[in-house]
Design a protein around this motif. Structure first.
Motif, PDB file in Angstrom:
ATOM      1  N   CYS A  62      38.933 -88.107  17.806  1.00  0.00           N
ATOM      2  CA  CYS A  62      39.749 -89.314  17.965  1.00  0.00           C
ATOM      3  C   CYS A  62      39.141 -90.206  19.059  1.00  0.00           C
ATOM      4  CB  CYS A  62      41.164 -88.887  18.352  1.00  0.00           C
ATOM      5  SG  CYS A  62      42.276 -90.274  18.628  1.00  0.00           S
ATOM      6  N   HIS A  64      40.589 -92.011  21.052  1.00  0.00           N
ATOM      7  CA  HIS A  64      41.440 -92.027  22.248  1.00  0.00           C
ATOM      8  C   HIS A  64      40.982 -90.957  23.227  1.00  0.00           C
ATOM      9  CE1 HIS A  64      45.627 -91.245  24.198  1.00  0.00           C
ATOM     10  NE2 HIS A  64      44.933 -92.145  24.909  1.00  0.00           N
ATOM     11  N   CYS A  81      46.511 -88.861  14.293  1.00  0.00           N
ATOM     12  CA  CYS A  81      45.987 -87.889  15.247  1.00  0.00           C
ATOM     13  C   CYS A  81      47.119 -87.001  15.745  1.00  0.00           C
ATOM     14  CB  CYS A  81      45.317 -88.613  16.416  1.00  0.00           C
ATOM     15  SG  CYS A  81      44.638 -87.479  17.644  1.00  0.00           S
ATOM     16  N   HIS A  84      48.472 -87.915  20.115  1.00  0.00           N
ATOM     17  CA  HIS A  84      49.388 -88.986  20.518  1.00  0.00           C
ATOM     18  C   HIS A  84      49.777 -89.867  19.346  1.00  0.00           C
ATOM     19  CE1 HIS A  84      46.577 -87.987  23.813  1.00  0.00           C
ATOM     20  NE2 HIS A  84      47.706 -87.825  24.501  1.00  0.00           N
TER      21      HIS A  84
HETATM   22  S1  FES Z   1      43.634 -88.090  21.254  1.00  0.00           S
HETATM   23 FE1  FES Z   1      44.098 -88.921  19.361  1.00  0.00          FE
HETATM   24  S2  FES Z   1      45.828 -90.108  19.733  1.00  0.00           S
HETATM   25 FE2  FES Z   1      45.307 -89.368  21.651  1.00  0.00          FE
END
Ligand code: FES
Ligand SMILES: [Fe+2]
Length: 371
Positions: A62, A64, A81, A84
């Motif tokens: 991801c 993020h 994901c 989060h």
């Molecule tokens: S690691 Fe994927 S949404 Fe935060």
């Protein structure tokens, strides 16, 4: 004449070539809304299919905080994901939702992408295009269009059968590839009472010619101890059978055998999974045996046996390679292996300089060996 060629010291490297299509997974391993993990050139992938069955491949991390997207939920269109809940379009990787944002927070989420890769499905495999790695620290954007379509098994009639075999090899892609193009191991590795013995070894002369990004063993009558040849003899005159074998960068071996209206072809790939590990996939197509119930089974049996013999050999070889021994490639039996390294080096050089690729073969060559 240089009848005796001096052995040349040459150590294979394991450099993986970016900017090409690679076979990622057999089609049937990807179904429903499950995301399947795969690895190509040390790049982790999450592969799935949308509601229409079209495959896609996302970078399995991801953007993020790196959670593998293959642990997430997929609804047939978007991947969520598991950490989060950020949501991404399966095909483009474009971010669709960040659940933690409040109404007045104006983050432009459509500028955020999970890495995505061009994906095609042919001949029972899902192929993924692996581009040159982006500069370190650069985020992902929309995937670039591949410059060419994914390779396909050549076919010569409307109706045909298709089968594949796959085996993991505990060696670098280079050893996997030169093992595939090496004629001298046949009598020692591929013995079987119903096939050939080591005593059937005899002198052979083969003509080779350069082709774009590779080389071709020119059309010839297959050697009397080759597998498909023995099967084809059941259908056609020995003299009418011809075979052509191409090697093309990065990892493709195409074999076409024709005998009148009958044909057999295969596309074998050796795919780098990691620096030290590769996988061989053989996909064969043919229009023989369609009315003989045993035909395809027999063919698969023969090929499975060959691939298994190669796999076991490379497993043993990898014990020796662990200690990084000096290696040598000799003429003429190892000349195709030298051309492979030459092609790879020329390709990388051309990419670096922007000049046209200097092909290691200046023109047609005849090689001889005993096998
Ligand atoms: S690691 Fe994927 S949404 Fe935060
Ligand atoms: Fe082999």
């Amino acid at each position: 004449m240089n009848d005796i060629s001096l052995p040349q010291r040459e150590a294979p490297d394991s450099l993986m070539l970016y900017g090409f299509w690679y076979r990622a997974l057999p089609s049937k391993q990807v179904s429903g809304t499950r995301l399947q993990k795969a690895m190509l050139l040390e790049t982790p992938l999450a592969i799935g299919r949308d509601r229409q069955g079209r495959p896609f491949a996302l970078h399995d991390a991801c953007p993020h905080r790196g959670m593998p997207l293959s642990h997430g939920l997929f609804d047939g269109q978007q991947v969520e994901c598991s950490y989060h809940g950020w949501r991404f379009d399966g095909h483009t990787g474009q971010c669709q939702l960040i659940p933690s944002l409040t109404a007045d927070q104006k983050l432009k989420i459509d500028r955020i992408y999970a890495g995505s890769y061009a994906c095609e499905e042919h001949d029972d495999f899902i192929w993924v295009f692996i581009p040159e790695p982006a500069a370190p620290g650069a985020g992902f954007t929309k995937a670039a269009e591949p410059p060419m379509p994914a390779p396909r098994v050549p076919t010569f009639s409307e109706k045909y059968k298709l089968a594949y075999l796959t085996a993991e090899l505990p060696c670098t892609v280079d050893h996997g590839i030169i093992g595939l193009m090496d004629p001298a191991h046949g009598p020692f590795v591929h013995q079987a009472w119903w096939w050939r013995s080591r005593d059937s070894i005899h002198e052979k002369h083969k003509n080779f010619e350069p082709i774009p990004n590779g080389f071709r063993m020119s059309a010839h009558t297959p050697s009397s101890n080759s597998a498909p040849y023995k099967l084809l003899r059941l259908y056609a005159d020995a003299e009418s059978i011809t075979t052509t074998i191409d090697f093309v960068l990065p990892n493709l071996r195409l074999e076409t055998i024709r005998a009148g209206k009958y044909w057999f072809s295969s596309l074998t790939t050796v795919t780098p999974i990691t620096r030290s590990h590769c996988r061989i996939d053989v996909v064969a197509a043919w229009n023989l045996f369609r009315w003989v119930p045993l035909g395809p089974k027999l063919l698969k049996f023969v090929f499975a046996k060959f691939v298994e013999q190669d796999r076991q050999t490379m497993e043993k070889q990898s014990e020796g390679l662990k200690h990084n021994p000096h290696l040598m490639l000799i003429d003429d039996a190892d000349r195709p292996a030298k051309w492979y390294f030459g092609l790879k080096a020329a390709y990388l050089e051309a990419r670096k300089t922007g000049d046209e690729m200097k092909h290691p073969l200046a023109g047609p060559v005849t090689l001889k060996w005993r096998s």
